[in-house]
Design a protein around this motif. Sequence first.
Motif, PDB file in Angstrom:
ATOM      1  N   GLU A 196      54.900  44.548  29.879  1.00  0.00           N
ATOM      2  CA  GLU A 196      54.708  44.527  31.326  1.00  0.00           C
ATOM      3  C   GLU A 196      55.922  44.002  32.079  1.00  0.00           C
ATOM      4  OE1 GLU A 196      51.225  42.235  32.014  1.00  0.00           O
ATOM      5  OE2 GLU A 196      49.911  43.668  31.045  1.00  0.00           O
ATOM      6  N   VAL A 197      56.904  43.469  31.376  1.00  0.00           N
ATOM      7  CA  VAL A 197      58.077  42.894  32.021  1.00  0.00           C
ATOM      8  C   VAL A 197      58.799  43.967  32.832  1.00  0.00           C
ATOM      9  CG1 VAL A 197      60.357  41.928  31.559  1.00  0.00           C
ATOM     10  CG2 VAL A 197      58.382  41.085  30.312  1.00  0.00           C
ATOM     11  N   ARG A 198      59.115  43.646  34.074  1.00  0.00           N
ATOM     12  CA  ARG A 198      59.802  44.598  34.946  1.00  0.00           C
ATOM     13  C   ARG A 198      61.233  44.184  35.255  1.00  0.00           C
ATOM     14  NH1 ARG A 198      56.567  45.236  40.064  1.00  0.00           N
ATOM     15  NH2 ARG A 198      58.325  46.568  40.545  1.00  0.00           N
ATOM     16  N   SER A 243      70.438  36.361  30.485  1.00  0.00           N
ATOM     17  CA  SER A 243      70.048  35.264  29.603  1.00  0.00           C
ATOM     18  C   SER A 243      68.735  35.521  28.884  1.00  0.00           C
ATOM     19  CB  SER A 243      69.920  33.966  30.410  1.00  0.00           C
ATOM     20  OG  SER A 243      71.150  33.639  31.003  1.00  0.00           O
ATOM     21  N   GLY A 244      68.063  36.626  29.216  1.00  0.00           N
ATOM     22  CA  GLY A 244      66.801  36.952  28.570  1.00  0.00           C
ATOM     23  C   GLY A 244      65.583  36.484  29.349  1.00  0.00           C
ATOM     24  N   ASN A 245      65.778  35.857  30.506  1.00  0.00           N
ATOM     25  CA  ASN A 245      64.643  35.467  31.342  1.00  0.00           C
ATOM     26  C   ASN A 245      63.969  36.723  31.856  1.00  0.00           C
ATOM     27  OD1 ASN A 245      65.176  32.617  31.247  1.00  0.00           O
ATOM     28  ND2 ASN A 245      66.895  33.008  32.616  1.00  0.00           N
ATOM     29  N   THR A 246      62.640  36.697  31.914  1.00  0.00           N
ATOM     30  CA  THR A 246      61.905  37.877  32.345  1.00  0.00           C
ATOM     31  C   THR A 246      60.911  37.530  33.442  1.00  0.00           C
ATOM     32  OG1 THR A 246      60.220  37.546  30.643  1.00  0.00           O
ATOM     33  CG2 THR A 246      62.088  38.986  30.084  1.00  0.00           C
ATOM     34  N   TRP A 247      60.496  38.574  34.164  1.00  0.00           N
ATOM     35  CA  TRP A 247      59.476  38.438  35.206  1.00  0.00           C
ATOM     36  C   TRP A 247      58.758  39.762  35.323  1.00  0.00           C
ATOM     37  CZ3 TRP A 247      60.199  39.277  41.002  1.00  0.00           C
ATOM     38  CH2 TRP A 247      59.072  38.841  41.696  1.00  0.00           C
ATOM     39  N   ASP A 248      57.429  39.701  35.465  1.00  0.00           N
ATOM     40  CA  ASP A 248      56.633  40.924  35.574  1.00  0.00           C
ATOM     41  C   ASP A 248      56.525  41.429  37.006  1.00  0.00           C
ATOM     42  OD1 ASP A 248      54.905  39.114  36.695  1.00  0.00           O
ATOM     43  OD2 ASP A 248      53.302  39.390  35.232  1.00  0.00           O
ATOM     44  N   GLY A 249      57.076  40.716  37.961  1.00  0.00           N
ATOM     45  CA  GLY A 249      57.046  41.136  39.353  1.00  0.00           C
ATOM     46  C   GLY A 249      55.786  40.710  40.081  1.00  0.00           C
ATOM     47  N   LYS A 250      54.908  40.010  39.395  1.00  0.00           N
ATOM     48  CA  LYS A 250      53.653  39.555  40.002  1.00  0.00           C
ATOM     49  C   LYS A 250      53.749  38.070  40.317  1.00  0.00           C
ATOM     50  CE  LYS A 250      51.140  42.878  37.219  1.00  0.00           C
ATOM     51  NZ  LYS A 250      50.306  43.050  36.050  1.00  0.00           N
ATOM     52  N   GLY A 251      53.124  37.676  41.422  1.00  0.00           N
ATOM     53  CA  GLY A 251      53.111  36.269  41.784  1.00  0.00           C
ATOM     54  C   GLY A 251      54.458  35.820  42.336  1.00  0.00           C
ATOM     55  N   ALA A 252      54.601  34.519  42.461  1.00  0.00           N
ATOM     56  CA  ALA A 252      55.845  33.953  42.991  1.00  0.00           C
ATOM     57  C   ALA A 252      56.982  34.206  42.009  1.00  0.00           C
ATOM     58  CB  ALA A 252      55.681  32.457  43.222  1.00  0.00           C
ATOM     59  N   PRO A 253      58.158  34.570  42.530  1.00  0.00           N
ATOM     60  CA  PRO A 253      59.292  34.815  41.625  1.00  0.00           C
ATOM     61  C   PRO A 253      59.743  33.525  40.957  1.00  0.00           C
ATOM     62  CG  PRO A 253      59.978  34.976  43.918  1.00  0.00           C
ATOM     63  CD  PRO A 253      58.504  34.799  43.924  1.00  0.00           C
ATOM     64  N   PRO A 254      60.165  33.616  39.697  1.00  0.00           N
ATOM     65  CA  PRO A 254      60.664  32.429  39.002  1.00  0.00           C
ATOM     66  C   PRO A 254      62.000  31.983  39.585  1.00  0.00           C
ATOM     67  CG  PRO A 254      60.906  34.374  37.630  1.00  0.00           C
ATOM     68  CD  PRO A 254      60.160  34.799  38.847  1.00  0.00           C
ATOM     69  N   GLN A 255      62.406  30.798  39.217  1.00  0.00           N
ATOM     70  CA  GLN A 255      63.616  30.192  39.771  1.00  0.00           C
ATOM     71  C   GLN A 255      64.855  31.051  39.559  1.00  0.00           C
ATOM     72  OE1 GLN A 255      63.469  27.503  41.645  1.00  0.00           O
ATOM     73  NE2 GLN A 255      65.646  27.571  42.069  1.00  0.00           N
ATOM     74  N   ALA A 281      71.870  34.246  45.998  1.00  0.00           N
ATOM     75  CA  ALA A 281      73.316  34.390  45.846  1.00  0.00           C
ATOM     76  C   ALA A 281      73.787  35.789  46.238  1.00  0.00           C
ATOM     77  CB  ALA A 281      73.720  34.097  44.402  1.00  0.00           C
ATOM     78  N   GLY A 282      72.849  36.655  46.664  1.00  0.00           N
ATOM     79  CA  GLY A 282      73.225  37.976  47.135  1.00  0.00           C
ATOM     80  C   GLY A 282      72.980  39.106  46.157  1.00  0.00           C
ATOM     81  N   GLN A 283      72.461  38.810  44.965  1.00  0.00           N
ATOM     82  CA  GLN A 283      72.197  39.858  43.981  1.00  0.00           C
ATOM     83  C   GLN A 283      70.901  40.576  44.341  1.00  0.00           C
ATOM     84  OE1 GLN A 283      74.268  40.615  41.171  1.00  0.00           O
ATOM     85  NE2 GLN A 283      73.019  42.408  41.463  1.00  0.00           N
ATOM     86  N   SER A 284      70.864  41.883  44.186  1.00  0.00           N
ATOM     87  CA  SER A 284      69.644  42.627  44.498  1.00  0.00           C
ATOM     88  C   SER A 284      68.674  42.528  43.325  1.00  0.00           C
ATOM     89  CB  SER A 284      69.958  44.091  44.772  1.00  0.00           C
ATOM     90  OG  SER A 284      70.334  44.732  43.577  1.00  0.00           O
ATOM     91  N   LEU A 285      67.404  42.570  43.637  1.00  0.00           N
ATOM     92  CA  LEU A 285      66.379  42.517  42.602  1.00  0.00           C
ATOM     93  C   LEU A 285      66.453  43.749  41.704  1.00  0.00           C
ATOM     94  CD1 LEU A 285      64.050  40.877  41.489  1.00  0.00           C
ATOM     95  CD2 LEU A 285      62.536  42.061  43.088  1.00  0.00           C
ATOM     96  N   GLU A 286      66.853  44.886  42.256  1.00  0.00           N
ATOM     97  CA  GLU A 286      66.965  46.112  41.472  1.00  0.00           C
ATOM     98  C   GLU A 286      67.980  45.986  40.342  1.00  0.00           C
ATOM     99  OE1 GLU A 286      67.086  46.176  44.943  1.00  0.00           O
ATOM    100  OE2 GLU A 286      64.955  46.667  44.988  1.00  0.00           O
ATOM    101  N   HIS A 287      68.944  45.080  40.512  1.00  0.00           N
ATOM    102  CA  HIS A 287      69.946  44.850  39.472  1.00  0.00           C
ATOM    103  C   HIS A 287      69.283  44.413  38.163  1.00  0.00           C
ATOM    104  CE1 HIS A 287      73.708  43.551  37.617  1.00  0.00           C
ATOM    105  NE2 HIS A 287      73.103  42.426  37.312  1.00  0.00           N
ATOM    106  N   PHE A 288      68.161  43.709  38.265  1.00  0.00           N
ATOM    107  CA  PHE A 288      67.476  43.171  37.099  1.00  0.00           C
ATOM    108  C   PHE A 288      66.332  44.054  36.614  1.00  0.00           C
ATOM    109  CE2 PHE A 288      69.134  39.562  39.539  1.00  0.00           C
ATOM    110  CZ  PHE A 288      69.993  39.039  38.593  1.00  0.00           C
ATOM    111  N   ALA A 289      66.095  45.176  37.287  1.00  0.00           N
ATOM    112  CA  ALA A 289      64.980  46.054  36.927  1.00  0.00           C
ATOM    113  C   ALA A 289      65.194  46.645  35.542  1.00  0.00           C
ATOM    114  CB  ALA A 289      64.829  47.161  37.955  1.00  0.00           C
ATOM    115  N   ILE A 290      64.109  46.736  34.811  1.00  0.00           N
ATOM    116  CA  ILE A 290      64.134  47.311  33.469  1.00  0.00           C
ATOM    117  C   ILE A 290      63.564  48.710  33.558  1.00  0.00           C
ATOM    118  CG2 ILE A 290      63.203  47.155  31.139  1.00  0.00           C
ATOM    119  CD1 ILE A 290      62.985  44.137  31.587  1.00  0.00           C
ATOM    120  N   ASP A 291      64.275  49.676  33.007  1.00  0.00           N
ATOM    121  CA  ASP A 291      63.786  51.052  32.965  1.00  0.00           C
ATOM    122  C   ASP A 291      62.684  51.109  31.922  1.00  0.00           C
ATOM    123  OD1 ASP A 291      63.398  53.758  32.966  1.00  0.00           O
ATOM    124  OD2 ASP A 291      65.241  54.225  31.887  1.00  0.00           O
ATOM    125  N   GLY A 292      61.479  51.438  32.352  1.00  0.00           N
ATOM    126  CA  GLY A 292      60.329  51.471  31.448  1.00  0.00           C
ATOM    127  C   GLY A 292      60.501  52.429  30.292  1.00  0.00           C
ATOM    128  N   GLY A 293      61.282  53.483  30.464  1.00  0.00           N
ATOM    129  CA  GLY A 293      61.450  54.460  29.394  1.00  0.00           C
ATOM    130  C   GLY A 293      62.618  54.150  28.488  1.00  0.00           C
TER     131      GLY A 293
END
Length: 119
Positions: free
Chosen positions: A40-42, A47-59, A67-79
């Motif tokens: 379910e990780v999105r 560093s290997g930190n993950t987030w499923d996109g649900k709830g409050a974002p982790p630190q 710092a100006g980085q877009s969230l899409e930069h960290f998106a994982i391609d499901g396929g």
Amino acid sequence: MDERKRESIVAYLRRRMAEFAIEPEDIATSIAADQARLREVRFRDASGNTWDGKGAPPQWVVQATSAGQSLEHFAIDGGSTRDPGKRTGAEWRNDPFAGTRLATVRREEIEATRAGTGR
């Protein structure tokens, strides 16, 4: 690992499981739940930190986006079947430094050494 050490560890684990009334099925269920959670990780950072996109974002997400980085930069391609821990080769066609001094310094040093000038 030698056989005696392995048997010792297995015996220790069995004693601890009995002490806490843990059945092998409990472990299998827990492993299956962990694997489902990882599927379910999105978002993942370097560093290997993950987030499923649900709830409050982790630190780590809050810091990166602040710092100006877009969230899409960290998106994982499901396929994607790429192993996140495995490095891939560089795509030199998209090199922003191609043709600049930054891209040619190393080549010039190698060529100078081969020519005997030894810069």
